[in-house]
Design a protein around this motif. Structure first.
Motif, PDB file in Angstrom:
ATOM      1  N   VAL A   1       0.877  -1.170   0.000  1.00 41.33           N
ATOM      2  CA  VAL A   1       0.000   0.000   0.000  1.00 41.33           C
ATOM      3  C   VAL A   1       0.914   1.219   0.000  1.00 41.33           C
ATOM      4  CG1 VAL A   1      -1.687   1.327   1.325  1.00 41.33           C
ATOM      5  CG2 VAL A   1      -1.863  -1.170   1.233  1.00 41.33           C
ATOM      6  N   LEU A   2       0.677   2.146  -0.910  1.00 42.19           N
ATOM      7  CA  LEU A   2       1.488   3.354  -0.966  1.00 42.19           C
ATOM      8  C   LEU A   2       1.013   4.360   0.083  1.00 42.19           C
ATOM      9  CD1 LEU A   2       1.886   3.951  -4.808  1.00 42.19           C
ATOM     10  CD2 LEU A   2       3.557   2.977  -3.222  1.00 42.19           C
ATOM     11  N   VAL A   3       1.976   5.045   0.690  1.00 40.36           N
ATOM     12  CA  VAL A   3       1.696   6.091   1.669  1.00 40.36           C
ATOM     13  C   VAL A   3       2.464   7.326   1.220  1.00 40.36           C
ATOM     14  CG1 VAL A   3       1.788   6.749   4.105  1.00 40.36           C
ATOM     15  CG2 VAL A   3       1.523   4.332   3.481  1.00 40.36           C
ATOM     16  N   SER A   4       1.817   8.476   1.186  1.00 42.30           N
ATOM     17  CA  SER A   4       2.478   9.682   0.698  1.00 42.30           C
ATOM     18  C   SER A   4       2.324  10.827   1.686  1.00 42.30           C
ATOM     19  CB  SER A   4       1.914  10.098  -0.665  1.00 42.30           C
ATOM     20  OG  SER A   4       0.513  10.319  -0.581  1.00 42.30           O
ATOM     21  N   CYS A   5       3.320  11.705   1.712  1.00 43.73           N
ATOM     22  CA  CYS A   5       3.324  12.858   2.616  1.00 43.73           C
ATOM     23  C   CYS A   5       3.940  14.053   1.906  1.00 43.73           C
ATOM     24  CB  CYS A   5       4.153  12.573   3.877  1.00 43.73           C
ATOM     25  SG  CYS A   5       3.482  11.300   4.960  1.00 43.73           S
ATOM     26  N   THR A   6       3.482  15.224   2.266  1.00 43.75           N
ATOM     27  CA  THR A   6       4.111  16.453   1.801  1.00 43.75           C
ATOM     28  C   THR A   6       4.175  17.441   2.951  1.00 43.75           C
ATOM     29  OG1 THR A   6       4.028  18.229   0.146  1.00 43.75           O
ATOM     30  CG2 THR A   6       1.922  17.453   1.004  1.00 43.75           C
ATOM     31  N   ASP A   7       5.226  18.254   2.991  1.00 43.28           N
ATOM     32  CA  ASP A   7       5.389  19.194   4.104  1.00 43.28           C
ATOM     33  C   ASP A   7       6.440  20.227   3.729  1.00 43.28           C
ATOM     34  OD1 ASP A   7       5.020  20.331   6.636  1.00 43.28           O
ATOM     35  OD2 ASP A   7       5.001  18.377   7.623  1.00 43.28           O
ATOM     36  N   GLY A   8       6.630  21.179   4.615  1.00 40.42           N
ATOM     37  CA  GLY A   8       7.673  22.185   4.478  1.00 40.42           C
ATOM     38  C   GLY A   8       8.369  22.347   5.815  1.00 40.42           C
ATOM     39  N   VAL A   9       9.077  23.445   5.991  1.00 37.01           N
ATOM     40  CA  VAL A   9       9.753  23.688   7.265  1.00 37.01           C
ATOM     41  C   VAL A   9       9.298  25.000   7.897  1.00 37.01           C
ATOM     42  CG1 VAL A   9      11.761  22.309   6.666  1.00 37.01           C
ATOM     43  CG2 VAL A   9      11.769  24.739   6.132  1.00 37.01           C
ATOM     44  N   GLY A  10       8.210  25.575   7.365  1.00 36.82           N
ATOM     45  CA  GLY A  10       7.652  26.773   7.969  1.00 36.82           C
ATOM     46  C   GLY A  10       8.619  27.944   7.969  1.00 36.82           C
ATOM     47  N   THR A  11       8.445  28.819   8.954  1.00 33.51           N
ATOM     48  CA  THR A  11       9.266  30.033   8.986  1.00 33.51           C
ATOM     49  C   THR A  11      10.658  29.799   9.561  1.00 33.51           C
ATOM     50  OG1 THR A  11       8.288  30.712  11.105  1.00 33.51           O
ATOM     51  CG2 THR A  11       7.268  31.559   9.088  1.00 33.51           C
ATOM     52  N   LYS A  12      11.018  28.550   9.808  1.00 35.16           N
ATOM     53  CA  LYS A  12      12.422  28.258  10.099  1.00 35.16           C
ATOM     54  C   LYS A  12      13.289  28.650   8.899  1.00 35.16           C
ATOM     55  CE  LYS A  12      15.402  24.693  12.128  1.00 35.16           C
ATOM     56  NZ  LYS A  12      15.472  23.304  12.659  1.00 35.16           N
ATOM     57  N   LEU A  13      12.673  28.680   7.717  1.00 40.17           N
ATOM     58  CA  LEU A  13      13.385  29.136   6.530  1.00 40.17           C
ATOM     59  C   LEU A  13      13.895  30.567   6.699  1.00 40.17           C
ATOM     60  CD1 LEU A  13      11.490  27.961   3.313  1.00 40.17           C
ATOM     61  CD2 LEU A  13      13.756  27.298   4.108  1.00 40.17           C
ATOM     62  N   MET A  14      13.122  31.412   7.377  1.00 39.58           N
ATOM     63  CA  MET A  14      13.558  32.788   7.585  1.00 39.58           C
ATOM     64  C   MET A  14      14.840  32.838   8.407  1.00 39.58           C
ATOM     65  SD  MET A  14      11.604  34.684   5.866  1.00 39.58           S
ATOM     66  CE  MET A  14      12.241  36.249   6.479  1.00 39.58           C
ATOM     67  N   LEU A  15      14.947  31.936   9.367  1.00 41.43           N
ATOM     68  CA  LEU A  15      16.162  31.868  10.177  1.00 41.43           C
ATOM     69  C   LEU A  15      17.345  31.410   9.329  1.00 41.43           C
ATOM     70  CD1 LEU A  15      17.620  32.084  12.810  1.00 41.43           C
ATOM     71  CD2 LEU A  15      16.603  29.942  13.554  1.00 41.43           C
ATOM     72  N   ALA A  16      17.112  30.406   8.475  1.00 43.06           N
ATOM     73  CA  ALA A  16      18.180  29.944   7.581  1.00 43.06           C
ATOM     74  C   ALA A  16      18.645  31.072   6.664  1.00 43.06           C
ATOM     75  CB  ALA A  16      17.683  28.758   6.753  1.00 43.06           C
ATOM     76  N   ILE A  17      17.702  31.835   6.140  1.00 46.59           N
ATOM     77  CA  ILE A  17      18.031  32.925   5.226  1.00 46.59           C
ATOM     78  C   ILE A  17      18.773  34.045   5.957  1.00 46.59           C
ATOM     79  CG2 ILE A  17      16.995  34.765   3.833  1.00 46.59           C
ATOM     80  CD1 ILE A  17      14.730  32.649   3.208  1.00 46.59           C
ATOM     81  N   GLU A  18      18.264  34.416   7.135  1.00 41.26           N
ATOM     82  CA  GLU A  18      18.854  35.547   7.856  1.00 41.26           C
ATOM     83  C   GLU A  18      20.218  35.230   8.453  1.00 41.26           C
ATOM     84  OE1 GLU A  18      15.785  36.631  10.610  1.00 41.26           O
ATOM     85  OE2 GLU A  18      14.437  37.317   9.015  1.00 41.26           O
TER      86      GLU A  18
END
Length: 356
Positions: A62-79
């Protein structure tokens, strides 16, 4: 006579550099190749990615799928300019959700979007994605890099991840969870990838910069400490499942323990937790005290030290296997019968974690 006609329009002049995109693909090919596993077919560059479930050893999948992001932690990575580990966060947010359903992560695709592609920074991000996939036994089979002038502020980018796994039909989780089962907690590495809008607000209120010494992590800057990536729980969780020791599991993300553990519980039971039963990472008391955040809000927003909750009946065997794998864990609670046998699964604390 001088020709005063304007130069013809081009994609590059409009802000999209196809050559930079090609350079990124070439830069990440070795990292993606290192994630190959049984079942992968072909490599990067095709219109789609192929995967052979039979070659991966499944008989009735049975296939199981997920999608997600990392939220505004990206702003910390960028800054902070720390791009090397946010890809691990991205993978973890997806594959940790797959394993709680009894699924083995098979392959992963990423979506990276920016206004102007900085190849070196993007390569670091995708390198982190590849490392997360490698540690999870998951193949990085493709993705999309979108350069979209005018959509993002200078230096900003966005990330999304997509993971597909498979489980044998008769091995899906959760299983039959019942009163008397016990709950083991696997420690988080810190905030992981949820609640960063609140984290950033607290840091701003405190008047601290990302390069300030971290009050809760001696020897590290605030930015370095908060960028600690989300832990991957794939190998530990699947090992318990393959040994027939796991009845259910919950990845503790946004919503914390109260919002995630009940999602895997059947009607008529309650998860009873002792909130003082595990070590509290110092980042959480610091956030609570610095931001004057109520205990209930802390529990609702953050993982508060538990990144994965495992429901087992044979704690002796489960504990022995986790110890053999070098995994720390704590007995954090138990499953009890609810007063109403038809009530949805729920959670209550005998003692709330201490944040002060």
């Amino acid at each position: 006579m001088t020709d005063t006609r304007a130069a013809g329009a081009s994609y590059r002049a409009a802000g999209v550099d196809i050559a930079a995109g090609d350079a990124l693909v070439e830069a990440i090919k070795p990292a993606a190749k290192a994630t190959d596993r049984a079942g992968t077919m072909g490599g990067l560059g095709g219109f789609g990615a192929l995967f052979d479930l039979k070659a991966a050893g499944f008989r009735d999948p049975v296939l199981v799928s997920c999608t997600d992001g990392v939220g505004t932690k990206l702003m910390l990575a960028i800054e902070t300019g720390q791009h090397a580990t946010v890809g691990i966060d991205l993978v973890a947010m997806c594959v940790n959700d797959l394993v709680v359903q009894g699924a083995e992560p098979l392959f992963f695709l990423d979506y990276f979007a920016t206004g102007k592609l900085a190849v070196a920074d993007a390569a670091k991000v995708v390198g982190g994605i590849a490392e997360g996939c490698r540690l999870s036994g998951c193949a990085l089979v493709g993705g999309e890099t979108a350069e979209m002038p005018g959509m993002y502020a200078a230096g900003h980018y966005d990330l999304a991840g997509f993971s597909v796994g498979a489980a044998e039909r008769d091995r899906l989780l959760p299983g039959r969870i019942s009163p008397g089962d016990l709950i083991l907690g696997l420690p988080s590495s810190g905030v992981h990838s949820n609640g960063f809008s609140l984290v950033r607000d607290i840091v701003a209120r405190a008047g601290l910069g990302w390069d300030a010494p971290a009050p809760f992590a001696p020897g590290r800057t605030l930015g370095e400490a908060l960028m600690t990536p989300t832990r991957l729980y794939v190998q530990q969780t699947l090992a318990l499942h393959r040994a027939n020791l796991l009845k259910g599991a919950a990845h503790i993300t946004g919503g914390g323990l109260p919002g995630n553990l009940p999602r895997v519980l059947p009607n008529g039971v309650v998860a009873v937790l002792d909130g003082t039963g595990w070590p509290m990472p110092p980042v959480f008391p610091w956030l609570a005290q610095t931001g004057d955040v109520a205990d209930e809000e802390m529990l609702r927003v953050f993982n508060c030290g538990i990144g994965m909750a495992l429901i087992v009946s044979n704690t002796e065997s489960a504990s022995a296997l986790l110890s053999e794998l070098g995994e720390a864990f704590a007995l954090i609670g138990r499953i009890e019968a609810a007063a109403d046998a038809d009530a949805p699964g729920s959670l209550r604390f005998t003692r709330v974690p201490g944040f002060r």
